[in-house]
Design a protein around this motif. Structure first.
Motif, PDB file in Angstrom:
ATOM      1  N   GLU A   1      61.080  95.274   6.584  1.00 52.91           N
ATOM      2  CA  GLU A   1      61.629  95.596   5.258  1.00 52.91           C
ATOM      3  C   GLU A   1      61.698  97.109   5.045  1.00 52.91           C
ATOM      4  N   PRO A   2      62.519  97.804   5.824  1.00 51.61           N
ATOM      5  CA  PRO A   2      62.541  99.268   5.747  1.00 51.61           C
ATOM      6  C   PRO A   2      63.080  99.823   4.422  1.00 51.61           C
ATOM      7  N   GLU A   3      63.883  99.051   3.705  1.00 52.06           N
ATOM      8  CA  GLU A   3      64.408  99.531   2.428  1.00 52.06           C
ATOM      9  C   GLU A   3      63.324  99.569   1.355  1.00 52.06           C
ATOM     10  N   ARG A   4      62.364  98.651   1.451  1.00 55.27           N
ATOM     11  CA  ARG A   4      61.290  98.597   0.446  1.00 55.27           C
ATOM     12  C   ARG A   4      60.052  99.369   0.869  1.00 55.27           C
ATOM     13  N   ILE A   5      59.660  99.242   2.123  1.00 55.88           N
ATOM     14  CA  ILE A   5      58.407  99.830   2.588  1.00 55.88           C
ATOM     15  C   ILE A   5      58.685 101.152   3.307  1.00 55.88           C
ATOM     16  N   LYS A   6      58.144 102.221   2.765  1.00 57.56           N
ATOM     17  CA  LYS A   6      58.330 103.550   3.329  1.00 57.56           C
ATOM     18  C   LYS A   6      57.017 104.024   3.957  1.00 57.56           C
ATOM     19  N   ILE A   7      57.080 104.451   5.199  1.00 57.07           N
ATOM     20  CA  ILE A   7      55.886 104.901   5.917  1.00 57.07           C
ATOM     21  C   ILE A   7      55.630 106.373   5.620  1.00 57.07           C
ATOM     22  N   ILE A   8      54.415 106.670   5.182  1.00 60.21           N
ATOM     23  CA  ILE A   8      53.985 108.039   4.913  1.00 60.21           C
ATOM     24  C   ILE A   8      52.925 108.422   5.938  1.00 60.21           C
TER      25      ILE A   8
ATOM     26  N   LYS B   1      58.204  90.583  -5.886  1.00 61.37           N
ATOM     27  CA  LYS B   1      57.678  91.526  -4.909  1.00 61.37           C
ATOM     28  C   LYS B   1      57.845  92.940  -5.458  1.00 61.37           C
ATOM     29  N   PRO B   2      57.169  93.919  -4.861  1.00 62.61           N
ATOM     30  CA  PRO B   2      57.327  95.300  -5.324  1.00 62.61           C
ATOM     31  C   PRO B   2      58.758  95.806  -5.123  1.00 62.61           C
ATOM     32  N   ASP B   3      59.159  96.734  -5.994  1.00 68.39           N
ATOM     33  CA  ASP B   3      60.447  97.410  -5.809  1.00 68.39           C
ATOM     34  C   ASP B   3      60.349  98.467  -4.719  1.00 68.39           C
TER      35      ASP B   3
ATOM     36  N   VAL C   1      59.832 110.662  -1.287  1.00 69.49           N
ATOM     37  CA  VAL C   1      60.184 109.242  -1.445  1.00 69.49           C
ATOM     38  C   VAL C   1      60.384 108.900  -2.914  1.00 69.49           C
ATOM     39  N   LEU C   2      59.490 109.377  -3.770  1.00 74.43           N
ATOM     40  CA  LEU C   2      59.600 109.076  -5.199  1.00 74.43           C
ATOM     41  C   LEU C   2      60.870 109.669  -5.798  1.00 74.43           C
ATOM     42  N   GLU C   3      61.192 110.894  -5.429  1.00 75.60           N
ATOM     43  CA  GLU C   3      62.409 111.525  -5.953  1.00 75.60           C
ATOM     44  C   GLU C   3      63.661 110.762  -5.540  1.00 75.60           C
ATOM     45  N   LYS C   4      63.631 110.194  -4.352  1.00 79.32           N
ATOM     46  CA  LYS C   4      64.778 109.483  -3.833  1.00 79.32           C
ATOM     47  C   LYS C   4      64.943 108.095  -4.445  1.00 79.32           C
ATOM     48  N   HIS C   5      63.813 107.423  -4.734  1.00 80.63           N
ATOM     49  CA  HIS C   5      63.894 106.016  -5.107  1.00 80.63           C
ATOM     50  C   HIS C   5      63.549 105.726  -6.573  1.00 80.63           C
ATOM     51  N   CYS C   6      63.043 106.705  -7.294  1.00 81.17           N
ATOM     52  CA  CYS C   6      62.591 106.442  -8.671  1.00 81.17           C
ATOM     53  C   CYS C   6      63.372 107.220  -9.726  1.00 81.17           C
ATOM     54  N   SER C   7      64.506 107.768  -9.344  1.00 82.42           N
ATOM     55  CA  SER C   7      65.277 108.589 -10.290  1.00 82.42           C
ATOM     56  C   SER C   7      65.744 107.797 -11.490  1.00 82.42           C
TER      57      SER C   7
ATOM     58  N   ILE D   1      55.649  99.556  -8.191  1.00 83.57           N
ATOM     59  CA  ILE D   1      55.412 100.346  -6.987  1.00 83.57           C
ATOM     60  C   ILE D   1      54.020 100.027  -6.463  1.00 83.57           C
ATOM     61  N   THR D   2      53.896  99.841  -5.162  1.00 86.03           N
ATOM     62  CA  THR D   2      52.584  99.579  -4.566  1.00 86.03           C
ATOM     63  C   THR D   2      52.277 100.608  -3.495  1.00 86.03           C
ATOM     64  N   LEU D   3      50.984 100.840  -3.314  1.00 84.67           N
ATOM     65  CA  LEU D   3      50.497 101.763  -2.299  1.00 84.67           C
ATOM     66  C   LEU D   3      49.600 100.988  -1.355  1.00 84.67           C
ATOM     67  N   GLU D   4      49.886 101.084  -0.063  1.00 81.25           N
ATOM     68  CA  GLU D   4      49.127 100.354   0.948  1.00 81.25           C
ATOM     69  C   GLU D   4      48.573 101.323   1.990  1.00 81.25           C
ATOM     70  N   GLY D   5      47.517 100.889   2.660  1.00 82.29           N
ATOM     71  CA  GLY D   5      46.940 101.699   3.713  1.00 82.29           C
ATOM     72  C   GLY D   5      45.590 101.132   4.107  1.00 82.29           C
TER      73      GLY D   5
END
Length: 207
Positions: free
Chosen positions: A174-181, A125-127, A197-203, A3-7
């Motif tokens: 890449e909307p499936e991988r990159i989620k805008i917060i 690449k990141p998941d 986002v984490l609850e949805k994608h990291c279960s 998992i990566t965090l960008e900004g």
């Protein structure tokens, strides 16, 4: 899971990284937390070179190649071995940052950058990537309250406008991988959006 965090500057990445780490800990997983540029002793030395202010102007190509030198070392010495051991790895920035900063920001050829990325990382690449989006004016206002600016933070507003657009373009592609917060709200609001986002994608990786 990687998992990566960008900004961009002032988006609250440090606070959000701490929250993401706590979220995994609360769900029974102890993640490996790292950063770019850096993450290993050698990569951290490259980071110091990249961020230091100096009289000699660093060429954009030099900046890009140093970023990828650090990234390859980071991947081969830390990220990939830890993933192979079954860990969750969370990185403060990864290759999306190069496309935003050196690609869109510095104006380097995206085609050439893509070729370098493929040569260095292959298909790795990141998941999941969370992009903390904030207006440039608000972000720089927040960043100005911190310590003395590094070489990147001294750039003009127009540079950061390009970076933000670069990230948004990556997210659109890449909307499936990159989620805008939305990072413009309160800390609590941002953390609620991250948790969603984490609850949805990291279960699949939490206990």
């Amino acid at each position: 899971m990687f998992i990566t965090l960008e900004g961009s500057e002032g988006s609250g990445k440090t606070t959000s990284m701490n929250y993401i780490e706590s979220w995994f800990n609360d769900n029974g997983v102890t993640p490996i937390v790292t950063r770019e540029p850096g993450g290993t002793p050698l990569a951290e030395e490259i980071r110091e070179t990249l961020l230091a202010t100096r009289d000699e102007k660093m060429a954009p190509d030099t900046e890009l190649l140093l970023m990828y030198a650090s990234r390859v070392q980071h991947c081969q010495s830390l990220i990939i071995p830890k993933l192979n051991e079954g860990h969750v790895v969370i990185s403060d920035r990864f290759n999306d940052a190069s496309f935003a900063y050196q690609g869109t920001g510095r104006g380097l050829s995206v085609e050439r950058l893509t070729e370098l990325d493929q040569w260095c990382l292959g298909d790795f690449k990141p998941d999941l990537t969370l992009f903390l989006d904030i207006s440039v004016e608000l972000g720089l206002s927040r960043a100005s309250r911190r310590s003395a600016p590094d070489r990147f933070e001294q750039e003009a507003i127009s540079f950061f406008e390009k970076i933000r657009q670069g990230y948004l373009d990556r997210a659109a592609a890449e909307p499936e991988r990159i989620k805008i917060i939305d990072a413009s709200g309160s800390i609590e609001e941002v953390q609620q959006n991250i948790a969603f986002v984490l609850e949805k994608h990291c279960s699949s990786v939490i206990k």
